[in-house]
Design a protein around this motif. Sequence first.
Motif, mmCIF file in Angstrom:
data_model
loop_
_atom_site.group_PDB
_atom_site.id
_atom_site.type_symbol
_atom_site.label_atom_id
_atom_site.label_comp_id
_atom_site.label_asym_id
_atom_site.label_seq_id
_atom_site.Cartn_x
_atom_site.Cartn_y
_atom_site.Cartn_z
ATOM 1 N N TYR A 108 -49.549 -16.513 -18.703
ATOM 2 C CA TYR A 108 -49.129 -15.809 -19.912
ATOM 3 C C TYR A 108 -49.177 -14.301 -19.672
ATOM 4 O O TYR A 108 -48.272 -13.571 -20.065
ATOM 5 N N ARG A 118 -41.710 -15.150 -16.957
ATOM 6 C CA ARG A 118 -41.308 -15.325 -18.353
ATOM 7 C C ARG A 118 -40.253 -16.424 -18.462
ATOM 8 O O ARG A 118 -40.257 -17.252 -19.373
ATOM 9 N N LEU A 121 -41.906 -19.790 -18.194
ATOM 10 C CA LEU A 121 -42.629 -20.102 -19.414
ATOM 11 C C LEU A 121 -41.668 -20.515 -20.524
ATOM 12 O O LEU A 121 -41.957 -21.440 -21.291
ATOM 13 N N SER A 122 -40.518 -19.858 -20.589
ATOM 14 C CA SER A 122 -39.611 -20.209 -21.680
ATOM 15 C C SER A 122 -38.916 -21.538 -21.400
ATOM 16 O O SER A 122 -38.529 -22.243 -22.331
ATOM 17 N N TYR A 124 -40.552 -24.059 -20.170
ATOM 18 C CA TYR A 124 -41.561 -24.975 -20.720
ATOM 19 C C TYR A 124 -41.459 -25.054 -22.238
ATOM 20 O O TYR A 124 -41.455 -26.129 -22.833
ATOM 21 N N HIS A 125 -41.338 -23.906 -22.857
ATOM 22 C CA HIS A 125 -41.273 -23.874 -24.316
ATOM 23 C C HIS A 125 -40.042 -24.601 -24.837
ATOM 24 O O HIS A 125 -40.121 -25.379 -25.777
ATOM 25 N N LEU A 128 -40.432 -28.435 -24.415
ATOM 26 C CA LEU A 128 -41.326 -29.015 -25.418
ATOM 27 C C LEU A 128 -40.643 -29.028 -26.781
ATOM 28 O O LEU A 128 -40.657 -30.034 -27.499
ATOM 29 N N GLU A 149 -41.199 -26.333 -34.252
ATOM 30 C CA GLU A 149 -41.712 -24.991 -33.994
ATOM 31 C C GLU A 149 -43.181 -24.899 -34.378
ATOM 32 O O GLU A 149 -43.999 -24.325 -33.654
ATOM 33 N N ARG A 150 -43.500 -25.471 -35.507
ATOM 34 C CA ARG A 150 -44.878 -25.393 -35.989
ATOM 35 C C ARG A 150 -45.810 -26.278 -35.164
ATOM 36 O O ARG A 150 -46.915 -25.845 -34.823
ATOM 37 N N GLY A 152 -45.380 -27.184 -32.089
ATOM 38 C CA GLY A 152 -45.488 -26.529 -30.784
ATOM 39 C C GLY A 152 -46.432 -25.340 -30.818
ATOM 40 O O GLY A 152 -47.283 -25.175 -29.938
ATOM 41 N N GLY A 153 -46.286 -24.527 -31.832
ATOM 42 C CA GLY A 153 -47.161 -23.366 -31.968
ATOM 43 C C GLY A 153 -48.606 -23.779 -32.144
ATOM 44 O O GLY A 153 -49.520 -23.180 -31.569
ATOM 45 N N ASP A 156 -50.123 -24.855 -28.804
ATOM 46 C CA ASP A 156 -50.494 -23.695 -27.985
ATOM 47 C C ASP A 156 -51.743 -23.007 -28.522
ATOM 48 O O ASP A 156 -52.667 -22.682 -27.780
#
Lengths: 190, 190
Positions: A108, A118, A121-122, A124-125, A128, A149-150, A152-153, A156
């Motif tokens: 991160y 970056r 990482l994106s 991966y995001h 998911l 989105e929620r 996933g957030g 994390d």
Amino acid sequence: MASEAQRRTQLVEATVHEIGEARSLNVTVSKIAKRAGVSSGLAFHYFGDKDRLFLAAMRYILTIYGAEVRGALAVAQTPRDRVEALIRTSFSSTNFRDDVISAWLNFYVLAQSSDEARRLLSVYHRRLHSNLTHDLRPQVGDRATAVAERIGGLIDGLYLRSAIIPQALHGTAAMDHVLATLDIEIGQAQ
Amino acid sequence: MASEAQRRTQLVEATVHEIGEARSLNVTVSKIAKRAGVSSGLAFHYFGDKDRLFLAAMRYILTIYGAEVRGALAVAQTPRDRVEALIRTSFSSTNFRDDVISAWLNFYVLAQSSDEARRLLSVYHRRLHSNLTHDLRPQVGDRATAVAERIGGLIDGLYLRSAIIPQALHGTAAMDHVLATLDIEIGQAQ
DNA sequence: TATCATTGACTGATCAGTCAATCAATCGGT
DNA sequence: ACCGATTGATTGACTGATCAGTCAATGATA
């Protein structure tokens, strides 16, 4: 003598271990090479420089995580099972190993200054998010994107907390909170 | 000549700026001192070593955040307003400044290896959690603790995402998701 | 012999932390 | 008002250690 592929793997795994031990990216290529049982020169020979070795380590972690996700999804039956599989995988024992935690945190940080980090990482995001959205749609319809989105957030955030301050929030409890949120979101009127 | 307090503040602020610029803890005390307009010797004179300078910078960030929270809570009327204030403050423009983001991320990394850093971080967590719990109780009763855990985790997770990959999730959108979750949790049967 | 794997000594640069010396302000005594 | 002394602020040159990256040489293999 070993093949290039073998050496690369050894070096990448040694990198993850060293990052885990140092709990930072302040690890020397010499130590990594020593742990891999080769000379420092070889590490530079195969990876060019330290940055690319780190990025290879990051790809390695993400690949393993991706494989675990695929495995868990494969045995899941219903959409609900699949979402649960995604959540459980994020909190699996693999992801709570000290070196893996340390790797993620440092990635991160790296993502702030390295375009390639970056980008990884994106990826991966996005993966998911798209997995979650796909399996949430049958359950929450148009709300799928927002709910994904929620969820996933939340994954994390709770992962971060339980990884760093396990006294305050155990990994299992963290996972239960995500599952609870899933229930609540599914129970919402559409 | 300046007072010790002035110099300490200058050095701490310069530290945050340098961390923000380097996007890592790989900053030299000399550069920090130069930015603060003093010699490197003075930095060591006042802080002893680099670690303690970093911890002072961390305390500085947390103090500012705490003050912002207190300010926002002061003008909030209802419990619902207060929870909203806590959420909005976490996503305030102050917290989206490059150097502040970088500082937070690096503090998370530091918390893995430094007891004092972990302690500071858990103070922040406990305070947020207790604020949330206190103001959620009138709205969700016994579920307050669990809901606070989830809201807190969601704040951290979505902050992380929007800070690192703003293309994927703007800070405003992240905040809206937390507020949406708040509505959903409050709307739940008790 | 040609090719690839591998070494590890070496270089140049960087940096944390030290220290002896200077500079500025304050104060007690005259 | 003046002075020496004391205290605290400040410097920046210096040291010792560390480390990324290079390279010429060696070892193994086909």
